[in-house]
Design an enzyme around this catalytic site. Sequence first.
Site, PDB file in Angstrom:
ATOM      1  CE  LYS A  66      -3.895  -2.057   2.534  1.00  0.00           C
ATOM      2  NZ  LYS A  66      -4.637  -2.058   3.824  1.00  0.00           N
ATOM      3  CB  ALA A  83      -1.874   0.781   8.898  1.00  0.00           C
ATOM      4  CG  ASP A  84      -3.421  -5.099   5.777  1.00  0.00           C
ATOM      5  OD1 ASP A  84      -4.265  -4.653   4.979  1.00  0.00           O
ATOM      6  OD2 ASP A  84      -3.416  -6.275   6.171  1.00  0.00           O
ATOM      7  CB  THR A  85      -5.888  -4.269  10.929  1.00  0.00           C
ATOM      8  OG1 THR A  85      -5.319  -3.009  11.305  1.00  0.00           O
ATOM      9  CG2 THR A  85      -6.305  -5.017  12.187  1.00  0.00           C
ATOM     10  CB  SER A 120       1.991  -4.460   9.095  1.00  0.00           C
ATOM     11  OG  SER A 120       3.211  -4.000   8.545  1.00  0.00           O
TER      12      SER A 120
END
Length: 210
Positions: A66, A83-85, A120
Amino acid sequence: MTLSCQTQAGQNVAPLLVLASASPRRIALLEQIGLTPDRVLPANIDETPSKGEVPRVYAQRMAAEKARTVASTLGEPALVLAADTVVALGRRILPKAEDRDTARFCLERLSGRRHTVLTSVVVAPTTSWVSGRYGARLVETAVTFSRLTPYQIDALLDAGDWSGKAGGYALQGHAAGFIRALSGSASAVIGLPLFETAQLLRGQPGGWLA
């Protein structure tokens, strides 16, 4: 909040802070630490997990892709924050709930169990901000749901705040009343680990935060 840098002509330019997400909760979390993105540019990438990809690697890969995807589209000096969850049961990645059936699937599996939320966060400078630094952090948080009755699951689904959420629930929503324990970062579960994000920004040249 921005930071001065120099162009080749020696003129001061303020690098943009670009959020690679349209998530209202991530915008609100940034505002909580005194930051408002100059631009909000969601990354259009394929978010399908690779075959055999474990949750930790998947979260890190998504956040990095991203950030780099959005950074590659910008010609001006900027720092891209992405960010990635991921919600995981062991090595299993639970889906993002785009419909009621998927949300029910997730909640039934999370009921009475401990799971892991991995978030992250990545900062990536554009090529025109040569002094910017790439950085990444991964935050793991353990979350335990109480045992949910069918009636309680239906009530959570009726509330509707599961829509678009990894694992079919939102910590800042109605599900909070059924979370028995949380060990780690609450802000990471919501979508952006604030301590780690602040660390990454303070590590940029000149300091983005006090």
